[in-house]
Design an enzyme around this catalytic site. Structure first.
Site, PDB file in Angstrom:
ATOM      1  N   LYS A 112       0.817  -1.204   0.000  1.00  0.00           N
ATOM      2  CA  LYS A 112       0.000   0.000   0.000  1.00  0.00           C
ATOM      3  C   LYS A 112       0.860   1.268   0.000  1.00  0.00           C
ATOM      4  CE  LYS A 112      -3.946  -2.314   0.572  1.00  0.00           C
ATOM      5  NZ  LYS A 112      -3.509  -3.704   0.660  1.00  0.00           N
TER       6      LYS A 112
HETATM    7  C1  LIG Z   1      -4.109  -4.886   0.242  1.00  0.00           C
HETATM    8  C2  LIG Z   1      -3.260  -6.098   0.183  1.00  0.00           C
HETATM    9  C3  LIG Z   1      -3.494  -7.121  -0.754  1.00  0.00           C
HETATM   10  C4  LIG Z   1      -4.655  -7.071  -1.704  1.00  0.00           C
HETATM   11  O1  LIG Z   1      -4.503  -6.082  -2.694  1.00  0.00           O
HETATM   12  P1  LIG Z   1      -5.774  -5.541  -3.505  1.00  0.00           P
HETATM   13  O2  LIG Z   1      -5.260  -4.403  -4.301  1.00  0.00           O
HETATM   14  O3  LIG Z   1      -6.771  -5.127  -2.465  1.00  0.00           O
HETATM   15  O4  LIG Z   1      -6.264  -6.683  -4.327  1.00  0.00           O
HETATM   16  C5  LIG Z   1      -2.627  -8.189  -0.787  1.00  0.00           C
HETATM   17  N1  LIG Z   1      -1.599  -8.285   0.082  1.00  0.00           N
HETATM   18  C6  LIG Z   1      -1.341  -7.333   0.991  1.00  0.00           C
HETATM   19  C7  LIG Z   1      -0.221  -7.515   1.937  1.00  0.00           C
HETATM   20  C8  LIG Z   1      -2.155  -6.211   1.072  1.00  0.00           C
HETATM   21  O5  LIG Z   1      -1.896  -5.252   1.985  1.00  0.00           O
END
Ligand SMILES: *Cc1c(COP(=O)(O)O)cnc(C)c1O
Length: 496
Positions: A112
């Site tokens: 993120k």
């Molecule tokens: C948010 C997240 C995901 C999923 O990603 P999306 O974009 O919501 O599909 C996978 N792994 C981690 C560690 C995340 O923080």
């Protein structure tokens, strides 16, 4: 060429990129999508020698066409700096024939950060461009990683406030500590009694509430979103797929034009959608492989063409950031495969809201050929961590392990031998308990915080800054609320 954005539920209205970033969600509840996906303006071969920042500019300028060169470059410079613990920003690591694109080197050690370190800058520029006088209130639902990354990005950013909702018992101990210790005078975080879908639905309902918007405006506030429904999250995520391809070329792992596969551990469908956009920009990607955990609503959707969240139980897994049954960004794909038919899309999304289920047409199904899907059970996820560590000494986190398992199974099942990039979305330190238990069951009974030292030993890596920070930080946030009291909570935080 200038790229405008339209809502997936009403194609008649277009807005600029900065307006789409400011709003987050369209007024009709739809998501903003670019009217067309721009092509890369340079040949992939020319990307080879570029730094992450240069790649980011090359990709993002095609989408954010109402930003000046100076504005965009300044946003990029401020985002991808020493907050990241490596100059590469997103290193591509080859382990056992698989390429792990490590997206966890930012401030909160999950992917993120890749988008949330730049979103606050994109948003402040957007506010200036559009003469926004109100204070912008970022409202965010999190399954654990977005919340902290958004708070870290927005903390003490002039003209903004941020309120984060997370499921009380749905995040790891490290994740919770990261959030409740966040400093910043404009930051609030609330634990809700419910799961992520409750949090996300509550936030969406507030965005769609016109009366609430008026009340906010009267007090000098307006909402925006840091969730991946915001196009300002999605566009920065396209960058690292372009970057990964350029790195493969640069390292002579592939020939120019050679197709690769990309495997993405998926929750809200934002990360994999960014990979799909990268493909449409011209990156030679053969398959976008969507990896789910036991909440495999997306796997079933790709198998059957039916999206069904109604007839299934929500499962708490060791990859909590993927514990999601309503994948918001799938709407952008549905709209695209419906040939941008806003009515059709709105109808399906309404069915999802009202009945918890919808089915796409055969014509639409055919257009999903770019995608493949798989899932990993809890046991398979743990085995994958164990196996990769045992063979190579490389430690992957639970989310990455879901993708690594799906990658392996996909190759076996299809015989597709294209090189595989696995999106490595979190540092193993963030999910240390599950990771260490997968490596050796003897760790099962140990405290999560003791295990951090053990992980350091077995992996031969340094304790990340993000972990050191929380070890002796004070708890600053203790607010909790019921899932149906989110609006009241927001009002009371803002003094409305
Ligand atoms: C948010 C997240 C995901 C999923 O990603 P999306 O974009 O919501 O599909 C996978 N792994 C981690 C560690 C995340 O923080």
């Amino acid at each position: 060429m200038s790229i405008l954005y339209k809502s997936t539920r009403n194609s008649d209205i277009t807005v600029t990129a900065s307006q789409a970033i400011l709003k987050g969600l369209a007024d009709d509840g739809g998501l903003f999508v670019p009217v067309e996906i721009p092509k890369l303006s340079v040949a992939v071969d020319e990307l080879k020698g570029m730094s992450y920042q240069e790649t980011a500019y090359t990709v993002m300028k095609e989408f954010l066409t109402d930003f000046t060169e100076d504005e965009l470059k300044e946003c990029i410079r401020r985002a991808y700096d020493s907050k990241f613990d490596t100059e590469e920003i997103a290193p591509l690591v080859k382990v056992d024939g698989t390429y792990y694109l490590e997206l966890f080197h930012g401030a909160t050690i999950a992917f993120k950060d890749m988008a949330l370190s730049i979103l606050p800058h994109l948003l402040t520029v957007s506010a200036r461009k559009n003469q926004v006088k109100n204070e912008i209130v970022i409202l965010t639902a999190t399954s654990g990683d977005t919340g902290k990354a958004a708070m870290a990005g927005f903390a003490d950013v002039e003209g903004t406030r941020i309120i984060v909702f997370y499921p009380k018992n749905g995040v790891s101990r490290v994740q919770e500590m990261q959030m409740v210790t966040q400093k910043g005078r404009n930051v609030d975080v609330v634990a809700i009694h419910g799961n992520f879908d409750n949090a996300q639905s509550g936030v969406k309902a507030m965005f769609e509430n016109k009366k609430l918007a008026e009340e906010l405006d009267a007090h000098g506030y307006q909402f925006s979103s840091a969730n991946s429904i915001n196009i300002g999250r999605l566009v920065p995520q396209v960058v690292y797929y372009v970057y990964a391809y350029a790195k493969l070329l640069q390292n002579d792992e592939i020939q120019a034009g050679e197709e690769i596969n990309v495997v993405v551990p998926t929750g809200n469908f934002g990360n994999i959608l960014a990979a799909y956009y990268a493909k449409q920009m011209g990156v030679p990607i053969r398959k976008l492989v969507c990896a789910s955990n036991e909440n495999k609503v997306l796997f079933d959707f790709f198998q059957t063409g039916t999206y069904d969240k109604k007839n299934r139980e929500f499962v708490l897994t060791t990859s909590p950031s993927m514990d999601i049954l309503i994948s918001s960004n799938l709407e952008r794909l549905i709209y695209q495969i419906a040939d941008c038919d806003d009515k059709k899309n709105a109808e399906l999304m309404n069915a999802l809201k009202e009945e918890g289920i919808y089915q796409i047409t055969e014509d639409m199904k055919v257009k999903l050929a770019d995608f493949a899907a798989g899932y990993a059970t809890e046991k398979q996820t743990a085995e994958m961590i164990h196996e990769v560590y045992g063979r190579t000494g490389y430690v992957i986190d639970t989310h990455t392990a879901v993708a690594a398992h799906v990658c392996k199974e996909y190759g076996k099942k299809t015989g597709d031998t294209a090189k595989c990039v696995v999106a490595s979305t979190a540092s193993p330190y963030k999910f240390v308990k599950s990771v260490m238990t997968a490596i050796d069951e003897k760790y099962e009974s140990q405290d999560e915080f003791e295990l951090l030292e053990e992980l350091k030993k077995v992996s031969g890596t340094e304790l990340p800054n993000a972990i050191r920070e929380i070890l002796d930080a004070n708890i600053l946030h203790t607010l909790e609320c019921d899932a149906d009291k989110m609006e009241e909570t927001v009002k009371s935080i803002l003094g409305l």
